[in-house]
Design an enzyme around this catalytic site. Structure first.
Site, PDB file in Angstrom:
ATOM      1  N   GLY A  11     -60.026  82.907 -20.401  1.00  0.00           N
ATOM      2  CA  GLY A  11     -60.572  83.326 -22.073  1.00  0.00           C
ATOM      3  C   GLY A  11     -60.317  84.607 -22.595  1.00  0.00           C
ATOM      4  O   GLY A  11     -59.810  84.645 -24.217  1.00  0.00           O
ATOM      5  N   ASN A  12     -59.308  85.411 -21.841  1.00  0.00           N
ATOM      6  CA  ASN A  12     -58.340  86.695 -22.484  1.00  0.00           C
ATOM      7  C   ASN A  12     -57.158  85.741 -23.248  1.00  0.00           C
ATOM      8  O   ASN A  12     -56.558  86.716 -24.123  1.00  0.00           O
ATOM      9  CB  ASN A  12     -58.212  87.362 -21.419  1.00  0.00           C
ATOM     10  CG  ASN A  12     -57.493  88.414 -21.532  1.00  0.00           C
ATOM     11  OD1 ASN A  12     -58.283  89.471 -22.350  1.00  0.00           O
ATOM     12  ND2 ASN A  12     -56.194  89.416 -21.562  1.00  0.00           N
ATOM     13  N   LYS A 127     -75.991  76.826 -16.615  1.00  0.00           N
ATOM     14  CA  LYS A 127     -74.880  76.699 -17.539  1.00  0.00           C
ATOM     15  C   LYS A 127     -75.757  77.711 -18.311  1.00  0.00           C
ATOM     16  O   LYS A 127     -76.092  76.427 -19.532  1.00  0.00           O
ATOM     17  CB  LYS A 127     -73.971  76.242 -17.338  1.00  0.00           C
ATOM     18  CG  LYS A 127     -72.558  76.764 -18.412  1.00  0.00           C
ATOM     19  CD  LYS A 127     -71.897  77.664 -17.807  1.00  0.00           C
ATOM     20  CE  LYS A 127     -70.885  78.235 -18.726  1.00  0.00           C
ATOM     21  NZ  LYS A 127     -69.740  79.277 -18.009  1.00  0.00           N
ATOM     22  N   LYS A 204     -63.756  75.567 -16.369  1.00  0.00           N
ATOM     23  CA  LYS A 204     -62.657  74.707 -16.242  1.00  0.00           C
ATOM     24  C   LYS A 204     -61.308  75.381 -15.973  1.00  0.00           C
ATOM     25  O   LYS A 204     -60.304  74.271 -15.062  1.00  0.00           O
ATOM     26  CB  LYS A 204     -61.618  75.941 -17.362  1.00  0.00           C
ATOM     27  CG  LYS A 204     -61.801  77.364 -17.434  1.00  0.00           C
ATOM     28  CD  LYS A 204     -59.497  77.081 -17.596  1.00  0.00           C
ATOM     29  CE  LYS A 204     -59.223  79.141 -17.223  1.00  0.00           C
ATOM     30  NZ  LYS A 204     -60.140  80.053 -16.957  1.00  0.00           N
ATOM     31  N   LYS A 266     -62.668  80.974  -9.646  1.00  0.00           N
ATOM     32  CA  LYS A 266     -61.113  80.506  -9.683  1.00  0.00           C
ATOM     33  C   LYS A 266     -60.349  80.468  -7.876  1.00  0.00           C
ATOM     34  O   LYS A 266     -59.583  78.838  -7.814  1.00  0.00           O
ATOM     35  CB  LYS A 266     -60.403  81.911 -10.138  1.00  0.00           C
ATOM     36  CG  LYS A 266     -61.339  81.846 -12.131  1.00  0.00           C
ATOM     37  CD  LYS A 266     -59.645  83.290 -12.223  1.00  0.00           C
ATOM     38  CE  LYS A 266     -61.188  83.326 -13.725  1.00  0.00           C
ATOM     39  NZ  LYS A 266     -61.212  82.619 -14.667  1.00  0.00           N
TER      40      LYS A 266
HETATM   41  P1  ADP Z   1     -61.521  84.271 -17.752  1.00  0.00           P
HETATM   42  O1  ADP Z   1     -61.949  84.346 -18.797  1.00  0.00           O
HETATM   43  O2  ADP Z   1     -60.035  84.841 -17.538  1.00  0.00           O
HETATM   44  O3  ADP Z   1     -60.906  82.381 -17.133  1.00  0.00           O
HETATM   45  P2  ADP Z   1     -62.989  86.038 -15.724  1.00  0.00           P
HETATM   46  O4  ADP Z   1     -63.453  87.145 -17.554  1.00  0.00           O
HETATM   47  O5  ADP Z   1     -64.333  84.761 -16.099  1.00  0.00           O
HETATM   48  O6  ADP Z   1     -61.622  85.308 -16.290  1.00  0.00           O
HETATM   49  O7  ADP Z   1     -62.811  85.862 -14.428  1.00  0.00           O
HETATM   50  C1  ADP Z   1     -61.997  87.243 -14.844  1.00  0.00           C
HETATM   51  C2  ADP Z   1     -62.504  88.428 -14.719  1.00  0.00           C
HETATM   52  O8  ADP Z   1     -63.290  88.457 -12.446  1.00  0.00           O
HETATM   53  C3  ADP Z   1     -62.019  89.780 -13.762  1.00  0.00           C
HETATM   54  O9  ADP Z   1     -61.863  90.218 -15.174  1.00  0.00           O
HETATM   55  C4  ADP Z   1     -63.148  91.158 -13.007  1.00  0.00           C
HETATM   56  O10 ADP Z   1     -63.586  91.574 -13.536  1.00  0.00           O
HETATM   57  C5  ADP Z   1     -63.646  89.932 -12.452  1.00  0.00           C
HETATM   58  N1  ADP Z   1     -63.763  90.132 -10.251  1.00  0.00           N
HETATM   59  C6  ADP Z   1     -64.343  90.271  -9.970  1.00  0.00           C
HETATM   60  N2  ADP Z   1     -64.801  89.740  -8.880  1.00  0.00           N
HETATM   61  C7  ADP Z   1     -62.845  90.159  -8.500  1.00  0.00           C
HETATM   62  C8  ADP Z   1     -62.185  90.702  -7.674  1.00  0.00           C
HETATM   63  N3  ADP Z   1     -62.707  90.791  -6.088  1.00  0.00           N
HETATM   64  N4  ADP Z   1     -61.117  90.561  -8.165  1.00  0.00           N
HETATM   65  C9  ADP Z   1     -60.618  90.459  -9.189  1.00  0.00           C
HETATM   66  N5  ADP Z   1     -61.984  90.546 -10.497  1.00  0.00           N
HETATM   67  C10 ADP Z   1     -63.018  90.239 -10.048  1.00  0.00           C
END
Ligand code: ADP
Ligand code: MG
Length: 307
Positions: A11-12, A127, A204, A266
């Site tokens: 998303g970022n 969801k 995704k 992930k």
């Molecule tokens: P994106 O939107 O990039 O697909 P998400 O925001 O869903 O990703 O997931 C990334 C987030 O996961 C990070 O910003 C972090 O806050 C969170 N997170 C949760 N558990 C962990 C972990 N064990 N180690 C690192 N990040 C984690």
């Protein structure tokens, strides 16, 4: 050595915390992420890009709802909305990459993804999507934060990327392919063999992992907003994970170190892909492509490392 890489934008890569989602903000983020990929592209690897669409498809569903209440327009279903975001986001990534002056063709492929009609997820939709409503309706759940009621849809596992053979062919000639946006447009195969869209959201990262398997990729990059996955996340004894084995990744996942809805899917996607022979998954930011959390079989041959 020329490798095949699947790179999933989180998303970022498209919107950052606190942003409204203006076109200008999205262009700026996409350009920043694409610029960071240029060194990898210049190494000559075959590249396929996947991406999220959460905020974009959420806004699109709101527009559908507003269009109906304000102008009496018919609401278009979710599959249309996902297809629209695949097109608009893919178009931004295409132009941003071309504007880096890379010597490659870039193309976006809209991407239906087959899910199983009998997937257990359809019995327990989780969801939340679309606008909040004041009153409960069929298939809605109450928002735990008290914002009202919201439609919930299933998140079934991706089974087959419809265009994977074409994606493989295109990427093997050096064309950068942007696809499986938002996890793909979920479709089921009916008993008469015809495709039918279903209201659902595919994760995704899982869709990108399946695509990477289907095209025989060497590496899956899952780009997000943290440079590494951690154990004991945000606790005093937090530990950054660099190179870990599949077994370690599975153990930490079972121990609950990764949050559901963010890092856990992930890690699951990374494990799914890295379980194949000579494959490696990397979870990191676009700015840290040489580092990150790298999950591989013991056999992953280090002489093909990108570094
Ligand atoms: P994106 O939107 O990039 O697909 P998400 O925001 O869903 O990703 O997931 C990334 C987030 O996961 C990070 O910003 C972090 O806050 C969170 N997170 C949760 N558990 C962990 C972990 N064990 N180690 C690192 N990040 C984690
Ligand atoms: Mg996020």
């Amino acid at each position: 050595m020329r490798k095949t890489l699947v790179i999933a934008f989180g998303g970022n890569a498209l919107l950052q915390a606190g942003e409204k989602g203006t076109a200008a903000e999205q262009w700026a983020n996409v350009s920043r992420t694409c610029k960071a990929l240029v060194p990898l592209i210049k190494q000559g690897h075959n590249i396929v890009i996947g991406h999220g669409n959460g905020p974009q498809v959420g806004n699109e569903l709101l527009r559908q709802s507003a269009g109906k209440s304000q102008y009496g327009l018919e609401e278009m279903p979710m599959d249309f909305c996902v297809a629209e975001t695949q097109g608009s986001i893919g178009y931004m990534i295409e132009l941003a990459l071309l504007n880096e002056g890379i010597d490659r063709q870039v193309v976006t492929l809209l991407s239906p993804v087959v899910v199983d009609e009998d997937d257990k997820a359809f019995q327990n939709p989780t969801k939340p999507v679309g606008p909040y409503y004041k009153e409960k309706q069929e298939g809605f759940k109450e928002d735990p934060k008290g914002n009202g009621w919201r439609k919930v849809v299933a998140s079934p596992a991706p089974k087959q990327i419809l265009h994977s053979e074409l994606i493989k062919q295109l990427s093997s000639t050096g064309t950068i392919v942007i696809t499986v946006g938002g996890g793909g447009i979920p479709v089921v195969v009916q008993s008469d063999g015809k495709y039918k869209s279903v209201e659902a959201v595919i994760d995704k990262d899982l869709a990108s992992a399946l695509l990477a398997q289907e095209i025989g990729a060497d590496e899956l990059y899952i780009l997000t907003d943290v440079p590494n996955a951690c154990i004991n996340f945000r606790q005093e004894n937090e530990q950054v994970l660099n190179g870990i084995t599949l077994e370690q990744a599975k153990k930490y996942l079972d121990e609950g170190h990764f949050k559901e809805g963010s890092m856990a899917p992930k890690i699951r996607a990374a494990i799914k892909f890295a379980s194949g022979v000579n494959r490696r998954s990397i979870i990191t930011t676009a700015a840290n492509l040489d580092g990150g959390t790298r999950i591989a079989n013991n056999e992953y041959s280090t002489d093909t490392d990108v570094s």
